[in-house]
Design a protein around this motif. Structure first.
Motif, PDB file in Angstrom:
ATOM      1  N   TRP A   1      13.728 -12.196   0.094  1.00 53.04           N
ATOM      2  CA  TRP A   1      13.031 -13.310   0.750  1.00 53.04           C
ATOM      3  C   TRP A   1      12.815 -13.121   2.247  1.00 53.04           C
ATOM      4  N   PRO A   2      13.762 -12.592   3.020  1.00 58.60           N
ATOM      5  CA  PRO A   2      13.459 -12.406   4.453  1.00 58.60           C
ATOM      6  C   PRO A   2      12.257 -11.491   4.695  1.00 58.60           C
ATOM      7  N   PHE A   3      12.138 -10.419   3.904  1.00 57.68           N
ATOM      8  CA  PHE A   3      10.979  -9.541   4.040  1.00 57.68           C
ATOM      9  C   PHE A   3       9.689 -10.262   3.664  1.00 57.68           C
ATOM     10  N   VAL A   4       9.749 -11.043   2.586  1.00 56.74           N
ATOM     11  CA  VAL A   4       8.574 -11.791   2.144  1.00 56.74           C
ATOM     12  C   VAL A   4       8.169 -12.822   3.199  1.00 56.74           C
ATOM     13  N   ILE A   5       9.146 -13.476   3.811  1.00 57.31           N
ATOM     14  CA  ILE A   5       8.843 -14.479   4.834  1.00 57.31           C
ATOM     15  C   ILE A   5       8.203 -13.827   6.051  1.00 57.31           C
TER      16      ILE A   5
ATOM     17  N   TRP B   1      -9.574 -10.488   2.191  1.00 58.55           N
ATOM     18  CA  TRP B   1      -9.179 -11.581   1.308  1.00 58.55           C
ATOM     19  C   TRP B   1      -8.387 -11.069   0.121  1.00 58.55           C
ATOM     20  N   GLN B   2      -8.613  -9.818  -0.293  1.00 58.88           N
ATOM     21  CA  GLN B   2      -7.838  -9.278  -1.391  1.00 58.88           C
ATOM     22  C   GLN B   2      -6.403  -8.976  -0.960  1.00 58.88           C
ATOM     23  N   ILE B   3      -6.233  -8.555   0.281  1.00 61.47           N
ATOM     24  CA  ILE B   3      -4.881  -8.337   0.805  1.00 61.47           C
ATOM     25  C   ILE B   3      -4.132  -9.657   0.888  1.00 61.47           C
ATOM     26  N   TYR B   4      -4.791 -10.695   1.422  1.00 65.91           N
ATOM     27  CA  TYR B   4      -4.147 -12.008   1.526  1.00 65.91           C
ATOM     28  C   TYR B   4      -3.831 -12.573   0.143  1.00 65.91           C
TER      29      TYR B   4
ATOM     30  N   LEU C   1       1.751 -23.013   7.553  1.00 67.00           N
ATOM     31  CA  LEU C   1       3.062 -23.296   8.144  1.00 67.00           C
ATOM     32  C   LEU C   1       4.003 -23.945   7.134  1.00 67.00           C
ATOM     33  N   ALA C   2       3.477 -24.844   6.318  1.00 73.13           N
ATOM     34  CA  ALA C   2       4.294 -25.467   5.271  1.00 73.13           C
ATOM     35  C   ALA C   2       4.773 -24.417   4.273  1.00 73.13           C
ATOM     36  N   ASP C   3       3.927 -23.435   3.982  1.00 68.30           N
ATOM     37  CA  ASP C   3       4.311 -22.348   3.090  1.00 68.30           C
ATOM     38  C   ASP C   3       5.509 -21.595   3.653  1.00 68.30           C
TER      39      ASP C   3
ATOM     40  N   ILE D   1       3.264 -12.864   9.202  1.00 67.41           N
ATOM     41  CA  ILE D   1       2.231 -11.978   9.753  1.00 67.41           C
ATOM     42  C   ILE D   1       0.885 -12.293   9.117  1.00 67.41           C
ATOM     43  N   ARG D   2       0.877 -12.482   7.802  1.00 67.75           N
ATOM     44  CA  ARG D   2      -0.359 -12.842   7.105  1.00 67.75           C
ATOM     45  C   ARG D   2      -0.926 -14.145   7.639  1.00 67.75           C
ATOM     46  N   ALA D   3      -0.076 -15.137   7.862  1.00 70.90           N
ATOM     47  CA  ALA D   3      -0.547 -16.428   8.364  1.00 70.90           C
ATOM     48  C   ALA D   3      -1.180 -16.287   9.744  1.00 70.90           C
ATOM     49  N   ILE D   4      -0.546 -15.521  10.617  1.00 67.91           N
ATOM     50  CA  ILE D   4      -1.086 -15.332  11.968  1.00 67.91           C
ATOM     51  C   ILE D   4      -2.441 -14.625  11.901  1.00 67.91           C
ATOM     52  N   VAL D   5      -2.531 -13.565  11.108  1.00 69.64           N
ATOM     53  CA  VAL D   5      -3.786 -12.825  11.012  1.00 69.64           C
ATOM     54  C   VAL D   5      -4.878 -13.686  10.372  1.00 69.64           C
ATOM     55  N   MET D   6      -4.530 -14.459   9.353  1.00 74.08           N
ATOM     56  CA  MET D   6      -5.518 -15.326   8.707  1.00 74.08           C
ATOM     57  C   MET D   6      -6.060 -16.363   9.684  1.00 74.08           C
ATOM     58  N   ILE D   7      -5.186 -16.951  10.476  1.00 73.71           N
ATOM     59  CA  ILE D   7      -5.620 -17.957  11.444  1.00 73.71           C
ATOM     60  C   ILE D   7      -6.525 -17.329  12.499  1.00 73.71           C
ATOM     61  N   VAL D   8      -6.155 -16.166  12.984  1.00 68.13           N
ATOM     62  CA  VAL D   8      -6.976 -15.477  13.994  1.00 68.13           C
ATOM     63  C   VAL D   8      -8.337 -15.107  13.406  1.00 68.13           C
TER      64      VAL D   8
END
Length: 185
Positions: A84-88, A48-51, A154-156, A93-100
């Protein structure tokens, strides 16, 4: 034919400032919530600290972007266009890992809700968090909470991609108008 306002909902510079401010606010608030209530959702220590740190980084880039557009800075908007492309990609990747990880820990989250919102026993024994789950966390139910979480992630990503478009358009527009030939005389 060059289109100066393609896909723009707001005026370019002022809309970019407003959009960056919105991203800054929800990323900053989301990072604070992850730092505070992350142990109730994610059960491996630094997760959670990484996210939350990634969300704080997104907030920082959005703040830099808003200031760059407010100052009409060509250099800083170009720098944000590169960042921004790197941040996106990192946010995706963060979104996928968080969902999993949320899907993987749903039994633990259900246990926390069934036991009065207290922290999972191994997390509490390791000293990860304190207090109880946030109010309304358990009343919503995991499936609706998970759905809202996925939609927000996803909205983010969509919001960040749109800010990339706006940030890219601003220095491109400056370059376009600086190359115009004015009548002499």
């Amino acid at each position: 034919m060059w289109c100066d306002n393609c896909l723009l909902i707001f005026p370019l510079r002022a809309g970019g400032i407003a959009w960056a401010t919105i991203i800054f606010l929800y990323s900053f608030i989301g990072s604070i919530l992850l730092f505070k209530y992350g142990p109730f959702l994610f059960f491996v220590y630094p997760e959670w600290q990484i996210y939350g740190g990634i969300a704080m980084g997104v907030a920082a880039i959005a703040a830099i972007n808003a200031v760059a557009l407010a100052n009409r800075s060509y250099i800083w908007t170009r720098a944000c266009t590169v960042l921004w492309p790197f941040v996106i990609v990192i946010s995706a990747i963060r979104a996928i890992v968080m969902i999993v990880e949320l899907e993987r820990g749903k039994e633990k989250i259900a246990w926390e809700c069934a036991n009065g919102g207290q922290l999972w026993t191994t997390s509490a024994a390791a000293g990860y968090g304190s207090g109880n789950a946030p109010p309304g966390f358990c009343t919503a139910g995991f499936s609706s909470l998970n759905t809202v979480f996925i939609v927000c992630l996803l909205a983010d990503l969509v919001f960040q991609a749109y800010l990339l478009l706006i940030t890219w358009r601003y220095p491109t527009r400056l370059e376009h108008y600086s190359s115009l030939k004015y009548p002499t005389g």
